[in-house]
Design a protein around this motif. Sequence first.
Motif, PDB file in Angstrom:
ATOM      1  N   PRO A  44       0.807  -1.228   0.000  1.00 13.51           N
ATOM      2  CA  PRO A  44       0.000   0.000   0.000  1.00 13.51           C
ATOM      3  C   PRO A  44       0.844   1.283   0.000  1.00 13.51           C
ATOM      4  CG  PRO A  44       0.239  -0.777   2.229  1.00 13.51           C
ATOM      5  CD  PRO A  44       1.067  -1.711   1.368  1.00 13.51           C
ATOM      6  N   THR A  45       2.176   1.155  -0.073  1.00 17.40           N
ATOM      7  CA  THR A  45       3.013   2.338   0.141  1.00 17.40           C
ATOM      8  C   THR A  45       3.254   3.153  -1.115  1.00 17.40           C
ATOM      9  OG1 THR A  45       4.864   0.787   0.008  1.00 17.40           O
ATOM     10  CG2 THR A  45       4.257   1.543   2.199  1.00 17.40           C
ATOM     11  N   ARG A  68       6.390  -4.125   3.098  1.00 14.99           N
ATOM     12  CA  ARG A  68       7.710  -4.730   3.344  1.00 14.99           C
ATOM     13  C   ARG A  68       8.591  -3.779   4.135  1.00 14.99           C
ATOM     14  NH1 ARG A  68      10.508  -4.995  -2.643  1.00 14.99           N
ATOM     15  NH2 ARG A  68       9.812  -2.965  -3.370  1.00 14.99           N
ATOM     16  N   ASN A  69       8.275  -2.476   4.061  1.00 17.00           N
ATOM     17  CA  ASN A  69       9.079  -1.483   4.767  1.00 17.00           C
ATOM     18  C   ASN A  69       8.175  -0.780   5.792  1.00 17.00           C
ATOM     19  OD1 ASN A  69      10.264   0.964   5.515  1.00 17.00           O
ATOM     20  ND2 ASN A  69      11.380   1.142   3.583  1.00 17.00           N
ATOM     21  N   ASN A 125      -2.156  -6.724  -3.808  1.00 16.19           N
ATOM     22  CA  ASN A 125      -1.768  -5.663  -4.739  1.00 16.19           C
ATOM     23  C   ASN A 125      -0.258  -5.616  -4.972  1.00 16.19           C
ATOM     24  OD1 ASN A 125      -2.000  -2.752  -5.985  1.00 16.19           O
ATOM     25  ND2 ASN A 125      -0.532  -2.599  -4.291  1.00 16.19           N
ATOM     26  N   ALA A 126       0.534  -5.972  -3.939  1.00 18.88           N
ATOM     27  CA  ALA A 126       1.993  -5.806  -4.040  1.00 18.88           C
ATOM     28  C   ALA A 126       2.511  -6.478  -5.301  1.00 18.88           C
ATOM     29  CB  ALA A 126       2.676  -6.421  -2.820  1.00 18.88           C
ATOM     30  N   ALA A 182      -4.448  -7.606 -11.012  1.00 22.00           N
ATOM     31  CA  ALA A 182      -3.845  -8.297 -12.160  1.00 22.00           C
ATOM     32  C   ALA A 182      -3.482  -7.277 -13.237  1.00 22.00           C
ATOM     33  CB  ALA A 182      -4.824  -9.347 -12.677  1.00 22.00           C
ATOM     34  N   GLU A 243      -3.919   0.963 -17.184  1.00 23.50           N
ATOM     35  CA  GLU A 243      -2.487   1.298 -17.195  1.00 23.50           C
ATOM     36  C   GLU A 243      -2.315   2.692 -16.590  1.00 23.50           C
ATOM     37  OE1 GLU A 243      -3.965  -0.005 -20.048  1.00 23.50           O
ATOM     38  OE2 GLU A 243      -3.240  -1.997 -19.517  1.00 23.50           O
TER      39      GLU A 243
HETATM   40  N1  LIG Z   1       0.892   0.656 -13.042  1.00 20.35           N
HETATM   41  C1  LIG Z   1       0.191  -0.009 -13.918  1.00 20.35           C
HETATM   42  O1  LIG Z   1      -0.072   0.474 -15.026  1.00 20.35           O
HETATM   43  C2  LIG Z   1      -0.343  -1.379 -13.573  1.00 20.35           C
HETATM   44  C3  LIG Z   1      -1.151  -1.987 -14.536  1.00 20.35           C
HETATM   45  C4  LIG Z   1      -1.667  -3.239 -14.241  1.00 20.35           C
HETATM   46  C5  LIG Z   1      -1.390  -3.840 -13.024  1.00 20.35           C
HETATM   47  N2  LIG Z   1      -0.588  -3.209 -12.128  1.00 20.35           N
HETATM   48  C6  LIG Z   1      -0.330  -3.912 -10.855  1.00 20.35           C
HETATM   49  O2  LIG Z   1      -0.716  -3.089  -9.783  1.00 20.35           O
HETATM   50  C7  LIG Z   1       0.026  -3.453  -8.608  1.00 20.35           C
HETATM   51  C8  LIG Z   1       0.577  -2.190  -7.965  1.00 20.35           C
HETATM   52  O3  LIG Z   1       1.548  -1.628  -8.843  1.00 20.35           O
HETATM   53  P1  LIG Z   1       1.810  -0.073  -9.004  1.00 20.35           P
HETATM   54  O4  LIG Z   1       1.771   0.202 -10.457  1.00 20.35           O
HETATM   55  O5  LIG Z   1       0.944   0.702  -8.082  1.00 20.35           O
HETATM   56  O6  LIG Z   1       3.354  -0.025  -8.578  1.00 20.35           O
HETATM   57  P2  LIG Z   1       4.135   0.720  -7.396  1.00 20.35           P
HETATM   58  O7  LIG Z   1       3.748   2.148  -7.358  1.00 20.35           O
HETATM   59  O8  LIG Z   1       5.559   0.383  -7.638  1.00 20.35           O
HETATM   60  O9  LIG Z   1       3.620  -0.018  -6.081  1.00 20.35           O
HETATM   61  C9  LIG Z   1       4.015  -1.328  -5.798  1.00 20.35           C
HETATM   62  C10 LIG Z   1       3.774  -1.616  -4.331  1.00 20.35           C
HETATM   63  O10 LIG Z   1       4.118  -2.996  -4.106  1.00 20.35           O
HETATM   64  C11 LIG Z   1       5.044  -3.038  -3.040  1.00 20.35           C
HETATM   65  N3  LIG Z   1       5.922  -4.197  -3.162  1.00 20.35           N
HETATM   66  C12 LIG Z   1       6.754  -4.519  -4.173  1.00 20.35           C
HETATM   67  N4  LIG Z   1       7.411  -5.651  -3.887  1.00 20.35           N
HETATM   68  C13 LIG Z   1       6.995  -6.046  -2.663  1.00 20.35           C
HETATM   69  C14 LIG Z   1       7.305  -7.129  -1.817  1.00 20.35           C
HETATM   70  N5  LIG Z   1       8.220  -8.040  -2.136  1.00 20.35           N
HETATM   71  N6  LIG Z   1       6.646  -7.240  -0.633  1.00 20.35           N
HETATM   72  C15 LIG Z   1       5.732  -6.321  -0.255  1.00 20.35           C
HETATM   73  N7  LIG Z   1       5.409  -5.255  -1.012  1.00 20.35           N
HETATM   74  C16 LIG Z   1       6.041  -5.125  -2.193  1.00 20.35           C
HETATM   75  C17 LIG Z   1       5.812  -1.736  -3.100  1.00 20.35           C
HETATM   76  O11 LIG Z   1       6.426  -1.484  -1.855  1.00 20.35           O
HETATM   77  P3  LIG Z   1       7.654  -0.446  -1.681  1.00 20.35           P
HETATM   78  O12 LIG Z   1       7.018   0.914  -1.548  1.00 20.35           O
HETATM   79  O13 LIG Z   1       8.328  -0.903  -0.456  1.00 20.35           O
HETATM   80  O14 LIG Z   1       8.496  -0.559  -2.915  1.00 20.35           O
HETATM   81  C18 LIG Z   1       4.662  -0.783  -3.416  1.00 20.35           C
HETATM   82  O15 LIG Z   1       3.946  -0.464  -2.242  1.00 20.35           O
HETATM   83  C19 LIG Z   1       1.094  -4.434  -9.083  1.00 20.35           C
HETATM   84  O16 LIG Z   1       0.682  -5.737  -8.790  1.00 20.35           O
HETATM   85  C20 LIG Z   1       1.134  -4.217 -10.585  1.00 20.35           C
HETATM   86  O17 LIG Z   1       1.565  -5.360 -11.278  1.00 20.35           O
HETATM   87  C21 LIG Z   1      -0.056  -1.992 -12.372  1.00 20.35           C
END
Ligand SMILES: NC(=O)c1ccc[n+]([C@@H]2O[C@H](COP(=O)([O-])OP(=O)(O)OC[C@H]3O[C@@H](n4cnc5c(N)ncnc54)[C@H](OP(=O)(O)O)[C@@H]3O)[C@@H](O)[C@H]2O)c1
Length: 339
Positions: A44-45, A68-69, A125-126, A182, A243
């Motif tokens: 959620p961060t 994780r943090n 979500n992570a 997803a 996206e």
């Molecule tokens: N952005 C897009 O366009 C998009 C599209 C489709 C799906 N998604 C999916 O949406 C989800 C969220 O992604 P986002 O785009 O919002 O990315 P993001 O801003 O990078 O957020 C990812 C989150 O996951 C956490 N995380 C990563 N590895 C982890 C681990 N090993 N254990 C616990 N937490 C972890 C991160 O924590 P830290 O803050 O500690 O790094 C952060 O809070 C993902 O599953 C991604 O595949 C994203």
Amino acid sequence: MELLIGLCNVGLDVLFQRWRLRAVPDIHHVGGPMDDLTCIVTGPTSGIGRETAASLCRNRAVVVLACRNQVKGSQLKEELEQEAKQEGRAVPKLEVAQLDVASLTSIRSFASQWGQRPLHVLINNAGLFTIGGAHCRTPDGFEMHMGTNYLGAFLLSLLLLPNLQQGAQSQPRFGARLILTASKMHELVRQVDTLRPAAKAKPEGSLMAYNHSKLAQVQFAAELRRRLKPGSNVGVCACNPGEAVTGIMRGHFLERAYQLLLTPILITPTQAARCPVFCASSPLSQIGDIEAPEEAYWESNCKPAGRNHAVRDEAAGSRLWLWSAEATGLDAAHDLRRC
Ligand SMILES: NC(=O)c1ccc[n+]([C@@H]2O[C@H](COP(=O)([O-])OP(=O)(O)OC[C@H]3O[C@@H](n4cnc5c(N)ncnc54)[C@H](OP(=O)(O)O)[C@@H]3O)[C@@H](O)[C@H]2O)c1
């Protein structure tokens, strides 16, 4: 040919998503009240997870920030409390917990600390996408995308399933929800290659590794629907958020270019949180037939996708399930079909 069709679908989705999503209400009007419901949001961060957690807070849920943090988690808690104060809302019910979904040990420790506590919503979500990082491994030796985005979510979901079932019994009108964030990118692969394995050893490109992990999430959601007992009242949904420009490129040398070039085209993390929030917080009657495997995948317009190869392939879902159970060290008791 199939890859070409998938690429066209994803490309069109990216280009026209703002137009396609124009009728979806803003996040404040998505879902419903969640008083007395307990939710866990992983990751959620940043990005979509942050906005998902913030929305569940506004809907008055008890939200557990599984990070994780923990320092980042505590900062987020303060931020969300501050937001509530500024908007004249009651102090949100927030908890911070340590969870690294890339580590099976961390997941088991989190689930064991959770104990017998009932749970109403789990949002897996992570996740990560690392350019050039497909050679990286999780502490358990799995390819980083598969291990973090899918296997972690698989293990966490099954360990907490009894808690969700308990939660569903305590709130029969709401039931319980298991959500996976997803991605449309799963359409770029046809089958999770567990033999190669996408998992343990051979490196593959980051994009393909990411796509495999997202296909696995969608197939898992459908397979879990097949395996849950009728009437369990646990709605399992794999949501394509759309996206969005998020922190997913954090620290990469292309981060600035990604933000500059894609901000005019992509949606915001708040807009992307709408589908997970809709599936997590709407009344049961609004999230379709929760027992139908073919409705397991939800599009960013907050509707189940009509046609999706991943949710229909029973044999692939079953193979993936058995491989995942073995990979994460689950015993046969978690094979719900044999319970
Ligand atoms: N952005 C897009 O366009 C998009 C599209 C489709 C799906 N998604 C999916 O949406 C989800 C969220 O992604 P986002 O785009 O919002 O990315 P993001 O801003 O990078 O957020 C990812 C989150 O996951 C956490 N995380 C990563 N590895 C982890 C681990 N090993 N254990 C616990 N937490 C972890 C991160 O924590 P830290 O803050 O500690 O790094 C952060 O809070 C993902 O599953 C991604 O595949 C994203």
